[in-house]
Design an enzyme around this catalytic site. Structure first.
Site: not given
Length: 589
Positions: A106, A159, A203, A219, A221, A318, A361, A432
């Site tokens: 990515e 990325r 990331t 993070g 989640e 989220n 979400d 994203w």
């Protein structure tokens, strides 16, 4: 066009690997002399990227940062490749990352005066590679051995990098920010941004603003408390921190509005009924008074920056847990929001929450973009909700919301234990994936996902470093999935054109002054669209999923387009994770 793509594919497949990780196509620097011979390519000089260069990146032929420029619009001013000649593009170089295991590739290549900086997926380690595009040789390769990470959402991705002041900056999956020497890839300093055991990972591509590095975290989640941070570019010392989830006693300049409870909104800012039981939430607020401590709110994509006002615009994801709103009463500020911050101090200026008390979400995760819309400076964001939001950059007030660019159904219906169907699904909308904006047309280009899902909620206790969804979103058997590429008129909110794709779209888009929009698909195709009409003018089969956003740049006056492809083979194609560099054919090719 199809014939050219297929012939290029065969030509590449027959090339020999002549250096580690490198498949050589004709040299980017080769020129024809009077005797018909190519001159020897020369090594690219290392260029120190200054704050002035970053501020003027919108006019640069280099690709100096993740979003091309501080406005994050992924718009290249180059027009050598245009709607008339794009059909002639061929792959001039293919560079393999050489990582141990395949993962979604990515990275957006950053290119400074002919030197390309790319990152690999963290599979298992984070790798940064500097490649001289004139000689097509690797200048250096840095590998960071990650500490064990079992909590990364969503996948071991990376990325890209930021480049400034003789340094290359990269975030790592185990939660570090690292400065590398631009000339040799040696570590200069490291900073531990977050604890991966708690769920904090990196990331995103960092952003350099003056003498500071801006970075957020992944993070949500895992029940983290999200943040945006600035680090000293010279030594890695933290300069400021802003928590995306305000504490109960947070001041107004910290984003506090009754803590993270907010205004107990019954509707979205645009008036859509959220079907909340506000009475029950308020009754439960004392019981769950500490929920903000694990409230989520990742800022995991690169922000936009206005150098004139010194304001950062960040997108926040989220709340935690994702779908079980019963254990987190209130609006859950500032999850699912676009927020303006003072880049010097980190102080909160304003916030616009797209989904208060989100239980679907529907992250506000696609990077914000600054654009002039109808003569006014605006912030543009494509939501997982399926709408594009156009906000006043000074106040955060909504200017308009676009027509939906993906199918919508049963919007904001509450999840139930037995399942609730609502569209868009949990992946969007726009994930994203960064949008791109053509400032001449005032069009935004989105890449959308259509993935029908059932939302099922259930209670789940918080456990340190464990996935904490309180829910499940399950694809519906027999329901077709697809994608969209859309041109949206920011002055009206209307969809100017739309193309449906066979698979859900992810990775992002890039536009150019040549009237083009480049974006790739998970099935391996990389395409150029007419920015005004949406016509597909060229396509090339990369052999693996193109799940990244391309960059556009020039080397010695010649324009190129680079894109990463990898993570899933298609039809047994042998290249693996690779960056493709496309250009027009040289004379004699």
């Amino acid at each position: 066009m199809k014939h050219r793509a297929e012939s290029c594919r065969a030509w590449l497949a027959g090339m020999a690997v002549v250096a580690i990780g490198l498949i050589i196509a004709p040299s980017l620097a080769a020129t024809q002399g009077s005797g018909g011979r190519s001159t020897e390519p020369v090594a690219s000089p290392q260029t120190n990227v200054t704050p002035e260069m970053l501020q003027q990146a919108q006019q640069s032929g280099d690709w100096l940062m993740y979003g091309q420029n501080y406005w994050n619009n992924r718009y290249s001013p180059l027009r050598q490749v245009n709607t008339s000649n794009v059909k002639n593009l061929i792959a001039r170089m293919v560079f393999q990352s050489g990582t141990e295991r395949l993962a979604s590739f990515e990275t957006t290549p950053v290119v400074v005066n002919g030197i390309m900086y790319i990152t690999s997926p963290a599979a298992p380690n984070n790798v940064v590679i500097a490649v001289d595009l004139r000689t097509q040789k690797t200048l250096w390769r840095y590998e960071h051995e990650n500490a064990p990470v079992s909590t990364a959402c969503c996948g071991p991705n990376n990325r890209g990098v930021a480049v400034s002041g003789g340094n290359v900056y990269v975030g790592t999956l185990d939660g570090q920010l690292i400065a590398l020497d631009q000339t040799n890839g040696k570590e200069k300093w490291t900073a531990q941004v977050g604890d991966p055991a708690e769920g904090y990972t990196e990331t995103m591509a960092p952003l350099v603003v003056d003498d500071r590095i801006i970075i957020g975290t992944s993070g949500a989640e895992y029940g983290i408390r999200g943040f945006v941070r600035a680090y000293n570019a010279a030594n890695g010392q933290q300069v400021w921190n802003w928590y995306t989830i305000p504490a109960p006693n947070a001041r107004a300049d910290e984003g506090g509005i009754n803590g993270w409870f907010g205004r107990w909104s019954r509707t979205t800012n645009e008036g859509d009924d959220l079907h909340r039981n506000i009475q029950r939430e308020k009754a439960d607020s004392a019981k769950y008074a500490d929920a903000w401590m694990h409230g989520g709110g990742s800022m995991w994509m690169t922000p936009a920056y206005d150098a004139d006002t010194k304001i950062l615009y960040v997108g926040i994801g989220n709340p935690s847990p994702d779908l079980d709103g019963g254990v987190r009463p209130g609006d859950n500020l500032w999850s699912e929001s676009i927020v303006a911050l003072d880049a010097t101090t980190g102080k909160f200026k304003w916030g616009y929450q797209t989904v208060p008390h989100d239980v679907w979400d529907l992250d506000a995760v696609s990077p914000p973009v600054i654009a002039m819309v109808g003569g006014k400076k605006a912030v543009v964001h494509a939501g997982k909700t399926g709408w594009v939001y156009v906000l006043d950059a000074a106040t955060g007030k909504l200017i308009r919301r676009s027509d939906a660019f993906v199918p919508q159904e049963n919007m904001f219906a509450q999840p139930r234990p037995e399942g609730t169907q609502m569209l868009p699904g949990a992946n969007g909308g726009q994930e994203w994936s960064p949008i791109t904006v053509n400032p001449e047309l005032q069009y935004a280009y989105t890449v959308g996902l259509h993935q029908p899902m059932h939302y099922k909620n259930h209670y789940a206790p918080y456990e340190r470093g464990r996935l904490w969804l309180g829910s499940a979103f399950v694809a519906i058997p027999g329901e077709a999935q697809s994608g969209t590429v859309s041109g949206i008129d920011l002055q009206t909110g209307k969809i100017a054109w739309q193309v449906k794709t066979d698979q859900p779209m992810i990775g992002g888009a890039t536009a150019t002054a040549g009237g083009l929009v480049f974006t790739g698909e998970g099935n391996g195709w990389f395409k150029a669209y007419d920015a005004r009409t949406g016509g597909v003018l060229w396509k090339f089969y990369c052999g693996a999923g193109v799940n990244s956003a391309p960059s556009v740049f020039q080397v010695d006056g010649e324009q190129f387009i680079a894109v990463a492809a990898g993570g899933n083979f298609q039809l047994g194609y042998p290249l693996g994770d690779a960056v493709f560099v496309f250009g027009l054919p040289k004379a004699g090719m």
